[in-house]
Design a protein around this motif. Structure first.
Motif, mmCIF file in Angstrom:
data_model
loop_
_atom_site.group_PDB
_atom_site.id
_atom_site.type_symbol
_atom_site.label_atom_id
_atom_site.label_comp_id
_atom_site.label_asym_id
_atom_site.label_seq_id
_atom_site.Cartn_x
_atom_site.Cartn_y
_atom_site.Cartn_z
ATOM 1 N N HIS A 146 -18.220 94.148 1.281
ATOM 2 C CA HIS A 146 -17.842 94.064 -0.033
ATOM 3 C C HIS A 146 -18.664 94.326 -1.055
ATOM 4 O O HIS A 146 -18.703 95.042 -2.290
ATOM 5 C CB HIS A 146 -17.141 92.566 -0.266
ATOM 6 N N ARG A 147 -19.932 93.627 -0.726
ATOM 7 C CA ARG A 147 -21.281 93.870 -1.930
ATOM 8 C C ARG A 147 -21.482 95.488 -1.695
ATOM 9 O O ARG A 147 -21.642 95.720 -2.850
ATOM 10 C CB ARG A 147 -22.467 93.130 -1.065
ATOM 11 N N LEU A 148 -21.659 95.944 -0.566
ATOM 12 C CA LEU A 148 -22.029 97.621 -0.779
ATOM 13 C C LEU A 148 -20.790 98.074 -1.621
ATOM 14 O O LEU A 148 -21.326 99.289 -2.632
ATOM 15 C CB LEU A 148 -22.205 98.056 0.681
ATOM 16 N N VAL A 149 -19.519 98.141 -1.395
ATOM 17 C CA VAL A 149 -18.572 98.647 -1.963
ATOM 18 C C VAL A 149 -18.731 98.450 -3.449
ATOM 19 O O VAL A 149 -18.579 99.187 -4.340
ATOM 20 C CB VAL A 149 -17.297 98.709 -1.478
ATOM 21 N N ILE A 150 -18.824 97.047 -3.818
ATOM 22 C CA ILE A 150 -19.037 96.753 -5.530
ATOM 23 C C ILE A 150 -20.318 97.512 -5.950
ATOM 24 O O ILE A 150 -20.022 98.083 -7.135
ATOM 25 C CB ILE A 150 -19.041 95.256 -5.397
ATOM 26 N N GLN A 151 -21.270 97.639 -5.243
ATOM 27 C CA GLN A 151 -22.526 98.148 -5.911
ATOM 28 C C GLN A 151 -22.056 99.730 -6.100
ATOM 29 O O GLN A 151 -22.643 100.510 -6.783
ATOM 30 C CB GLN A 151 -23.754 98.116 -4.877
ATOM 31 N N THR A 152 -21.529 100.257 -5.076
ATOM 32 C CA THR A 152 -21.040 101.497 -5.244
ATOM 33 C C THR A 152 -20.109 101.910 -6.402
ATOM 34 O O THR A 152 -20.328 102.841 -7.314
ATOM 35 C CB THR A 152 -20.538 102.279 -3.718
ATOM 36 N N LEU A 153 -19.275 101.121 -6.693
ATOM 37 C CA LEU A 153 -18.127 101.169 -7.517
ATOM 38 C C LEU A 153 -18.600 101.007 -8.968
ATOM 39 O O LEU A 153 -18.218 101.272 -10.127
ATOM 40 C CB LEU A 153 -16.892 100.399 -7.316
ATOM 41 N N LYS A 154 -19.600 100.137 -9.088
ATOM 42 C CA LYS A 154 -20.104 99.685 -10.549
ATOM 43 C C LYS A 154 -20.715 101.004 -11.184
ATOM 44 O O LYS A 154 -20.764 101.122 -12.408
ATOM 45 C CB LYS A 154 -21.237 98.422 -10.452
ATOM 46 N N VAL A 155 -21.420 101.827 -10.489
ATOM 47 C CA VAL A 155 -22.150 102.885 -11.103
ATOM 48 C C VAL A 155 -20.999 104.272 -11.174
ATOM 49 O O VAL A 155 -21.188 105.298 -11.684
ATOM 50 C CB VAL A 155 -23.317 103.504 -10.121
ATOM 51 N N ALA A 156 -19.776 104.259 -10.637
ATOM 52 C CA ALA A 156 -18.880 105.059 -10.846
ATOM 53 C C ALA A 156 -18.043 104.876 -12.196
ATOM 54 O O ALA A 156 -17.800 103.848 -12.593
ATOM 55 C CB ALA A 156 -17.897 105.002 -9.473
ATOM 56 N N PRO A 157 -17.407 106.052 -12.468
ATOM 57 C CA PRO A 157 -16.700 105.775 -13.814
ATOM 58 C C PRO A 157 -15.478 105.096 -13.653
ATOM 59 O O PRO A 157 -14.856 105.104 -12.883
ATOM 60 C CB PRO A 157 -16.218 107.281 -14.094
ATOM 61 N N PRO A 158 -15.141 104.366 -14.540
ATOM 62 C CA PRO A 158 -14.255 103.073 -14.493
ATOM 63 C C PRO A 158 -12.601 104.029 -14.337
ATOM 64 O O PRO A 158 -11.608 103.095 -13.753
ATOM 65 C CB PRO A 158 -13.925 102.529 -15.995
ATOM 66 N N GLU A 159 -12.395 105.227 -14.747
ATOM 67 C CA GLU A 159 -11.128 105.852 -14.707
ATOM 68 C C GLU A 159 -11.134 106.588 -13.299
ATOM 69 O O GLU A 159 -10.018 107.151 -13.239
ATOM 70 C CB GLU A 159 -11.123 106.684 -16.007
#
Length: 144
Positions: A44-57
């Motif tokens: 979960h931590r790794l996925v969250i880190q990856t998604l935080k830098v991705a564009p919200p849309e």
């Protein structure tokens, strides 16, 4: 010459060993579950880190109950963060349970003087000379 233990005493020892091994098995199950949940938390931590830098849309996919669901990063991220927080709470609870089970196991082990095969040899060889009465009292149940 020591008297042979009666059938009742032998059953008692067998029951003690069975109970001890059951308790050890329970502790192992808790440890395995703890390890599994810590692994999930790290994922979960790794996925969250990856998604935080991705564009919200940006579109992303999430597996829920065997069904792949399409959502955006901004919809999925809060859910993942909440799940990780819940996993953290469960991990802490399991750590406490493992610790308590270990204390319970040690208390049971001391109460019935349970020793492992290699442990018995070390204590006898390293303990110096003992009287025969002390030797009889210190004998316990050997478990492999």
């Amino acid at each position: 010459m020591a008297a042979k233990p009666s059938r009742e005493q032998q059953m008692s020892e067998m029951e003690i060993i069975s109970k001890f091994q059951q308790m050890r098995g329970d502790q192992r199950k808790l440890i395995n579950k703890l390890s599994e949940l810590e692994s999930d938390k790290n994922e979960h931590r790794l996925v969250i880190q990856t998604l935080k830098v991705a564009p919200p849309e940006r579109r992303c996919f999430r597996m829920m109950g065997g069904v792949l669901i399409e959502r955006t990063v901004k919809e999925i991220l809060p859910t993942l963060e909440e799940n990780m927080e819940q996993l953290g709470k469960v991990v802490e609870t399991l750590k406490v349970q493992v610790e308590e089970k270990g204390k319970e196991l040690n208390a049971f082990r001391e109460k019935y003087n349970i020793r492992f095969h290699g442990e018995a040899d070390k204590k006898v060889n390293g303990g110096g000379a003992k009287s025969s009465k002390e030797s009889e009292q210190s004998q316990g149940i050997l478990v492999s």
